[in-house]
Design a protein around this motif. Structure first.
Motif, PDB file in Angstrom:
ATOM      1  N   GLY A  55       0.790  -1.216   0.000  1.00  0.00           N
ATOM      2  CA  GLY A  55       0.000   0.000   0.000  1.00  0.00           C
ATOM      3  C   GLY A  55       0.828   1.275   0.000  1.00  0.00           C
ATOM      4  N   THR A  56       2.146   1.142  -0.084  1.00  0.00           N
ATOM      5  CA  THR A  56       3.033   2.302  -0.074  1.00  0.00           C
ATOM      6  C   THR A  56       3.723   2.412  -1.429  1.00  0.00           C
ATOM      7  N   LEU A  57       3.760   3.609  -1.947  1.00  0.00           N
ATOM      8  CA  LEU A  57       4.469   3.886  -3.198  1.00  0.00           C
ATOM      9  C   LEU A  57       5.720   4.669  -2.823  1.00  0.00           C
ATOM     10  N   ARG A  58       6.833   3.951  -2.703  1.00  0.00           N
ATOM     11  CA  ARG A  58       8.039   4.532  -2.108  1.00  0.00           C
ATOM     12  C   ARG A  58       9.283   4.189  -2.909  1.00  0.00           C
ATOM     13  N   LEU A  59      10.110   5.220  -3.113  1.00  0.00           N
ATOM     14  CA  LEU A  59      11.437   5.026  -3.673  1.00  0.00           C
ATOM     15  C   LEU A  59      12.462   5.254  -2.567  1.00  0.00           C
ATOM     16  N   GLY A  60      13.557   4.526  -2.623  1.00  0.00           N
ATOM     17  CA  GLY A  60      14.657   4.705  -1.679  1.00  0.00           C
ATOM     18  C   GLY A  60      15.885   5.207  -2.425  1.00  0.00           C
ATOM     19  N   HIS A  61      16.577   6.161  -1.826  1.00  0.00           N
ATOM     20  CA  HIS A  61      17.781   6.739  -2.426  1.00  0.00           C
ATOM     21  C   HIS A  61      18.921   6.593  -1.429  1.00  0.00           C
ATOM     22  N   LEU A  62      19.871   5.753  -1.763  1.00  0.00           N
ATOM     23  CA  LEU A  62      21.065   5.591  -0.928  1.00  0.00           C
ATOM     24  C   LEU A  62      22.177   6.422  -1.548  1.00  0.00           C
ATOM     25  N   TRP A  63      22.688   7.379  -0.780  1.00  0.00           N
ATOM     26  CA  TRP A  63      23.788   8.237  -1.216  1.00  0.00           C
ATOM     27  C   TRP A  63      25.005   7.936  -0.368  1.00  0.00           C
ATOM     28  N   GLU A  64      26.150   7.881  -1.005  1.00  0.00           N
ATOM     29  CA  GLU A  64      27.414   7.676  -0.307  1.00  0.00           C
ATOM     30  C   GLU A  64      28.332   8.862  -0.605  1.00  0.00           C
ATOM     31  N   TYR A  65      29.027   9.297   0.436  1.00  0.00           N
ATOM     32  CA  TYR A  65      29.901  10.471   0.341  1.00  0.00           C
ATOM     33  C   TYR A  65      31.289  10.120   0.851  1.00  0.00           C
ATOM     34  N   LYS A  66      32.290  10.828   0.314  1.00  0.00           N
ATOM     35  CA  LYS A  66      33.649  10.520   0.760  1.00  0.00           C
ATOM     36  C   LYS A  66      33.923  11.009   2.176  1.00  0.00           C
ATOM     37  N   ASP A  67      33.185  12.050   2.630  1.00  0.00           N
ATOM     38  CA  ASP A  67      33.356  12.535   3.996  1.00  0.00           C
ATOM     39  C   ASP A  67      32.233  13.515   4.343  1.00  0.00           C
ATOM     40  N   ASP A  68      32.283  14.076   5.555  1.00  0.00           N
ATOM     41  CA  ASP A  68      31.229  14.999   5.988  1.00  0.00           C
ATOM     42  C   ASP A  68      31.235  16.298   5.188  1.00  0.00           C
ATOM     43  N   LYS A  69      32.389  16.716   4.726  1.00  0.00           N
ATOM     44  CA  LYS A  69      32.459  17.929   3.902  1.00  0.00           C
ATOM     45  C   LYS A  69      31.730  17.717   2.573  1.00  0.00           C
ATOM     46  N   ALA A  70      31.873  16.537   2.018  1.00  0.00           N
ATOM     47  CA  ALA A  70      31.184  16.208   0.767  1.00  0.00           C
ATOM     48  C   ALA A  70      29.671  16.215   0.984  1.00  0.00           C
ATOM     49  N   PHE A  71      29.240  15.646   2.101  1.00  0.00           N
ATOM     50  CA  PHE A  71      27.805  15.636   2.411  1.00  0.00           C
ATOM     51  C   PHE A  71      27.267  17.067   2.465  1.00  0.00           C
ATOM     52  N   ILE A  72      27.952  17.939   3.161  1.00  0.00           N
ATOM     53  CA  ILE A  72      27.519  19.338   3.303  1.00  0.00           C
ATOM     54  C   ILE A  72      27.508  20.027   1.931  1.00  0.00           C
ATOM     55  N   ALA A  73      28.533  19.793   1.140  1.00  0.00           N
ATOM     56  CA  ALA A  73      28.608  20.415  -0.188  1.00  0.00           C
ATOM     57  C   ALA A  73      27.461  19.955  -1.084  1.00  0.00           C
ATOM     58  N   CYS A  74      27.049  18.718  -0.933  1.00  0.00           N
ATOM     59  CA  CYS A  74      25.973  18.182  -1.770  1.00  0.00           C
ATOM     60  C   CYS A  74      24.597  18.704  -1.358  1.00  0.00           C
ATOM     61  N   GLN A  75      24.453  19.184  -0.133  1.00  0.00           N
ATOM     62  CA  GLN A  75      23.140  19.658   0.322  1.00  0.00           C
ATOM     63  C   GLN A  75      22.625  20.820  -0.530  1.00  0.00           C
ATOM     64  N   LYS A  76      23.506  21.732  -0.903  1.00  0.00           N
ATOM     65  CA  LYS A  76      23.102  22.846  -1.767  1.00  0.00           C
ATOM     66  C   LYS A  76      22.625  22.312  -3.117  1.00  0.00           C
ATOM     67  N   LEU A  77      23.333  21.327  -3.636  1.00  0.00           N
ATOM     68  CA  LEU A  77      22.953  20.731  -4.918  1.00  0.00           C
ATOM     69  C   LEU A  77      21.605  20.028  -4.821  1.00  0.00           C
ATOM     70  N   PHE A  78      21.341  19.380  -3.683  1.00  0.00           N
ATOM     71  CA  PHE A  78      20.050  18.725  -3.481  1.00  0.00           C
ATOM     72  C   PHE A  78      18.909  19.737  -3.481  1.00  0.00           C
ATOM     73  N   LYS A  79      19.112  20.850  -2.816  1.00  0.00           N
ATOM     74  CA  LYS A  79      18.069  21.890  -2.782  1.00  0.00           C
ATOM     75  C   LYS A  79      17.748  22.371  -4.191  1.00  0.00           C
TER      76      LYS A  79
END
Length: 108
Positions: A55-79
């Motif tokens: 009953g759920t229509l759901r996609l899952g997105h697994l993202w992997e980053y080289k470090d915490d700085k990469a994660f933060i840098a990607c947040q702007k791109l996600f927005k």
């Protein structure tokens, strides 16, 4: 390259057609930004359709980053990507994010 940080994001859709269009458009948007995400430190993205929640229509997105700085840098791109997704599709979806530091991994 080993990932040091991951995020797992699920997206719930209101209809099967919204989910299919959402999947296709998201892939297009991500492909258009491939070089930006790579430069920012994203290592990998895996998209799945969740099938074990009836009953759920759901996609899952697994993202992997080289470090915490990469994660933060990607947040702007996600927005930017999410804004473009809304503009192109008009689809309403619910997003749930989980993040974690990789403690260990086993490759079989």
């Amino acid at each position: 390259m080993k990932s040091k940080l991951i995020s797992y994001i699920t997206s719930d859709f209101q209809s099967q057609s919204d989910m299919k269009i959402g999947e296709i458009e998201w892939e297009k948007i991500m492909n258009e930004r491939f070089d930006k995400f790579k430069k920012a430190g994203a290592v990998r993205q895996t998209v799945t359709q969740i099938w074990n929640k009836e009953g759920t229509l759901r996609l899952g997105h697994l993202w992997e980053y080289k470090d915490d700085k990469a994660f933060i840098a990607c947040q702007k791109l996600f927005k930017e990507a999410e804004s473009e997704f809304k503009k192109r599709t008009g689809i309403t979806w619910k997003v749930f994010s989980n993040r974690g530091v990789v403690l260990y991994e086993t490759i079989y």
